[in-house]
Write a protein that holds these residues in place. Structure first.
Motif, mmCIF file in Angstrom:
data_model
loop_
_atom_site.group_PDB
_atom_site.id
_atom_site.type_symbol
_atom_site.label_atom_id
_atom_site.label_comp_id
_atom_site.label_asym_id
_atom_site.label_seq_id
_atom_site.Cartn_x
_atom_site.Cartn_y
_atom_site.Cartn_z
ATOM 1 N N LEU A 1 -21.159 -1.748 10.910
ATOM 2 C CA LEU A 1 -22.183 -0.928 11.225
ATOM 3 C C LEU A 1 -22.209 -0.380 12.905
ATOM 4 N N THR B 1 0.447 3.835 1.574
ATOM 5 C CA THR B 1 0.251 4.332 2.772
ATOM 6 C C THR B 1 1.491 3.748 3.810
ATOM 7 N N PRO C 1 -22.409 2.770 8.356
ATOM 8 C CA PRO C 1 -21.214 1.970 7.906
ATOM 9 C C PRO C 1 -20.127 2.631 8.465
ATOM 10 N N MET C 2 -19.255 2.332 9.047
ATOM 11 C CA MET C 2 -18.097 2.934 9.590
ATOM 12 C C MET C 2 -16.811 1.970 9.266
ATOM 13 N N LEU C 3 -15.592 2.788 9.225
ATOM 14 C CA LEU C 3 -14.253 2.284 9.002
ATOM 15 C C LEU C 3 -13.402 2.241 10.292
ATOM 16 N N THR C 4 -12.832 1.052 10.489
ATOM 17 C CA THR C 4 -11.917 1.028 11.753
ATOM 18 C C THR C 4 -10.425 0.400 11.200
ATOM 19 N N ILE C 5 -9.230 1.358 11.540
ATOM 20 C CA ILE C 5 -8.048 0.622 10.921
ATOM 21 C C ILE C 5 -7.704 -0.537 11.923
ATOM 22 N N VAL C 6 -7.437 -1.708 11.250
ATOM 23 C CA VAL C 6 -6.896 -2.823 12.130
ATOM 24 C C VAL C 6 -5.473 -3.092 11.862
ATOM 25 N N CYS D 1 -3.402 -2.858 1.276
ATOM 26 C CA CYS D 1 -4.231 -1.805 1.271
ATOM 27 C C CYS D 1 -5.386 -2.250 1.624
ATOM 28 N N PHE D 2 -5.900 -3.400 2.327
ATOM 29 C CA PHE D 2 -6.956 -3.577 2.994
ATOM 30 C C PHE D 2 -6.994 -3.557 4.569
ATOM 31 N N TYR D 3 -6.568 -2.252 5.090
ATOM 32 C CA TYR D 3 -6.167 -2.303 6.621
ATOM 33 C C TYR D 3 -7.337 -1.684 7.341
ATOM 34 N N ARG D 4 -8.439 -1.651 6.796
ATOM 35 C CA ARG D 4 -9.554 -1.255 7.484
ATOM 36 C C ARG D 4 -10.567 -2.201 7.138
ATOM 37 N N THR D 5 -11.486 -2.414 8.578
ATOM 38 C CA THR D 5 -12.671 -3.042 8.608
ATOM 39 C C THR D 5 -13.818 -2.222 8.156
ATOM 40 N N VAL D 6 -14.893 -2.790 7.871
ATOM 41 C CA VAL D 6 -16.241 -1.828 7.762
ATOM 42 C C VAL D 6 -17.191 -2.735 8.533
ATOM 43 N N CYS E 1 0.798 -1.245 0.168
ATOM 44 C CA CYS E 1 -0.010 -0.010 0.010
ATOM 45 C C CYS E 1 0.802 1.514 -0.139
#
Lengths: 150, 150
Positions: free
Chosen positions: B126, B114, B131-136, B119-124, B112
């Motif tokens: 509710l 960043t 719908p919210m994003l959290t950095i994992v 590149c898939f460092y966030r979960t989706v 990524c």
């Protein structure tokens, strides 16, 4: 179930890459790419597309829904075959134009309409300078004729 | 290096699903979706697009090349950051409109821009119906300012 609304994506790239609102970036056809892996062992099962409605249904119900470009409608994966996908985790990528679903597959534990576990059952290699396909997984979990009647 | 030519896809679905010629189905923009995983542990690293030239270069050189839709040109992944992707295996899916690359990442072992591995460092999820994003994954393998100068 009330409709899930996605806010418009920010023009600010750093906002798109951060935590906070999930603002999926649908393309000019209104679609986003969905990558589907097995929640157990991580195997890549399929790639499909979602419109906003399919994505909302997937998030709200926990069962994977896609948008069929060929049929032009929402498609609840496994509705015919029984191979429904229960979503264990959803991720998105840095610019929020792709979705990753980690799923548990019911029924025959098969995702491909050919009966195989994964749609990616062939390798691509160069043979005498020509790009050729070799089948590396020929284990059919169901007979498509039985399931789809064709 | 002579140009690699892809034959036209068959209209016969069963031919598309079989072994034999690799006949990638590019979309109306001339692109095919590429899914990239780590050849070691299978982690999903990125999703990108390829035109015929990028796909041919990838197959012929064994180094992943993509087509940048924003810049409108071929993009040798890692040319700036050093995080080149050596392709260990290429697969395609049942209807040959997606490519799966299993790669080894050089340099910082980061894909990524960043600085993160994937590149898939966030979960989706509710949260209160939104719908919210959290950095994992917030482990930066490099500082983008050092690498890209911005």
């Amino acid at each position: 179930m009330s409709e899930l609304i996605f806010n418009q994506p920010s023009d600010d790239k750093s906002e798109l890459e951060d935590a906070g609102d999930f603002t999926p970036r649908f393309d000019d056809r209104g679609l986003i790419t969905a990558i589907v892996t097995d929640a157990g062992d991580g195997e890549l099962l399929m790639v499909a597309h979602m419109n906003a409605n399919a994505l909302a249904l997937t998030i709200q119900t926990g069962i994977a829904h896609y948008f069929s470009r060929s049929r032009g409608k929402i498609w609840k994966k496994g509705e015919t075959s029984g191979n429904l996908q229960t979503v264990k985790e959803i991720r998105t990528d840095c610019d929020q134009d792709a979705i990753w679903l980690k799923v548990e597959v019911a029924g025959h534990d098969a995702t491909c309409h050919t009966g195989r576990r994964s749609c990616f059952y062939r390798t691509v290699t160069l043979e005498d300078g020509k790009p050729m396909l070799t089948i590396v997984d020929d284990d059919l979990h169901f007979d498509p004729k039985d399931v789809y009647g064709k």
